[in-house]
Enzyme design. Sequence first.
Site, PDB file in Angstrom:
ATOM      1  N   SER A  69      -2.199  -1.475  -1.734  1.00 60.49           N
ATOM      2  CA  SER A  69      -1.352  -1.634  -0.549  1.00 60.49           C
ATOM      3  C   SER A  69      -2.111  -1.905   0.735  1.00 60.49           C
ATOM      4  O   SER A  69      -1.499  -2.155   1.780  1.00 60.49           O
ATOM      5  CB  SER A  69      -0.470  -0.395  -0.359  1.00 60.49           C
ATOM      6  OG  SER A  69       0.606  -0.415  -1.258  1.00 60.49           O
ATOM      7  N   LYS A  72      -1.234  -4.870   2.841  1.00 61.84           N
ATOM      8  CA  LYS A  72      -0.254  -4.889   3.930  1.00 61.84           C
ATOM      9  C   LYS A  72      -0.901  -4.989   5.308  1.00 61.84           C
ATOM     10  O   LYS A  72      -0.202  -5.247   6.301  1.00 61.84           O
ATOM     11  CB  LYS A  72       0.643  -3.650   3.835  1.00 61.84           C
ATOM     12  CG  LYS A  72       1.479  -3.600   2.549  1.00 61.84           C
ATOM     13  CD  LYS A  72       2.350  -2.364   2.496  1.00 61.84           C
ATOM     14  CE  LYS A  72       3.218  -2.326   1.241  1.00 61.84           C
ATOM     15  NZ  LYS A  72       2.509  -1.856   0.041  1.00 61.84           N
ATOM     16  N   SER A 129       4.462   2.581   3.392  1.00 61.68           N
ATOM     17  CA  SER A 129       3.888   1.542   2.544  1.00 61.68           C
ATOM     18  C   SER A 129       4.964   0.849   1.709  1.00 61.68           C
ATOM     19  O   SER A 129       4.782   0.574   0.530  1.00 61.68           O
ATOM     20  CB  SER A 129       2.803   2.128   1.627  1.00 61.68           C
ATOM     21  OG  SER A 129       2.018   1.111   1.043  1.00 61.68           O
ATOM     22  N   LYS A 235      -4.240   2.017   6.833  1.00 63.47           N
ATOM     23  CA  LYS A 235      -3.436   1.770   5.638  1.00 63.47           C
ATOM     24  C   LYS A 235      -4.094   2.340   4.393  1.00 63.47           C
ATOM     25  O   LYS A 235      -5.274   2.148   4.162  1.00 63.47           O
ATOM     26  CB  LYS A 235      -3.228   0.257   5.456  1.00 63.47           C
ATOM     27  CG  LYS A 235      -2.176  -0.080   4.430  1.00 63.47           C
ATOM     28  CD  LYS A 235      -0.789   0.295   4.927  1.00 63.47           C
ATOM     29  CE  LYS A 235       0.217   0.417   3.791  1.00 63.47           C
ATOM     30  NZ  LYS A 235      -0.012   1.586   2.911  1.00 63.47           N
TER      31      LYS A 235
END
Length: 392
Positions: A69, A72, A129, A235
């Site tokens: 993730s 992102k 997320s 993140k």
Amino acid sequence: MKRVKSAIVLLLAAMVAIPAAVSAEEAPKPPSAGGADLAPSAKSAILMDADSGTIIYEKNSHDKLPPASITKVMTMILVMEALDEGRIKLTDKVATSEYAASMGGSQIFLEPGEEMTVNDMLKGIALASGNDASVAMAEKLAGTEQEFVRLMNEKAAQLGLKNTQFANANGLPAENHYSSAHDIAVMSRELLKHSEITKYTGLYQDYLRKDSEKPFWLVNTNKLVRFYSGADGLKTGYTNEAKFCLTATAMRDQFRIIAVVMGEPNTKTRNAEVSQMFDYAFAQYSNLPILKKGDEIGTVPIAKGSVAELKLVAKHPYSILIKKGSKAEDIRHELRLDGNLSAPIKIGQPIGKLIVFQGDSVLTEFAVEAPQSVEKAGWWTLFKRTCTELFT
């Protein structure tokens, strides 16, 4: 037409030793933090000064690995650019397609046809997320996720990322979807140029659908924003293939750093090793300001443009990394353009570099981008401009 203003020279107290930045083309180097391995359990790691891009520590930082993730980060870059350019607004509604709602893994449980604002979608991406929110935003900006992925890879190329390839907007496992700790740090640095992003990534908790019958509580997957002083992003990532990954940032006394770890065995180890990297950076280094946000950098002539020149202003702070207790002198910086600039010019287009020197040695370079788009001028505008110059 005015000439480019002469380079601004700034004499400051400076430094003796600055770790050299490492290019993506170079082979991976062993840990550089005085020989210490700050992230012994990670497959790959890097510690970087956010302002200058100077690398403090790295370990297998150019290895191609699944980013999960952390993907992102690039998704958020494209969202923030669209906001800056006025193509979307935070209050715009984003509709959820059947496809976006079908995403598994981490999600904010969007239903087909459900609408949320860009602001709430960003919360869903940054805190929870949300794979579904990422695809919904991709479709909002580009029409399809496939077209959005093309834009992601185009931006990666623009940033000079040599070990990154995207196949989707959210980081779910896919063939030919990979990145590296080095490339993720560069992406994170780019995202942080949009200072508003930490209003989302630095939140520990919030709500979606707060006034509805089904409010949804968001808790940041990055626990460091609550437990590490100064941490405000960025993140997390996890899949069975990627293991536990994190790109994190923290700032103290206007000194911001970025730490990336990939392939950690669990969240506890991941957070402990990133905290150790932060501790090392804050204990050993500080930054030396070169320009403050809003400071004038220079004025650039635009040949045949609808405007004759562009005024360049620092969109974010510029600084260099210094070792605490070091001495130095003769620090200066100058603006160098990529030749003569002619319209059309697109907002965000690289147009030159701000180069920082110590004496005759280059310490670091900052990319300079066009602050606005400039279209070609019509013949009447050019005629009037020529006449004005003749009689001035």
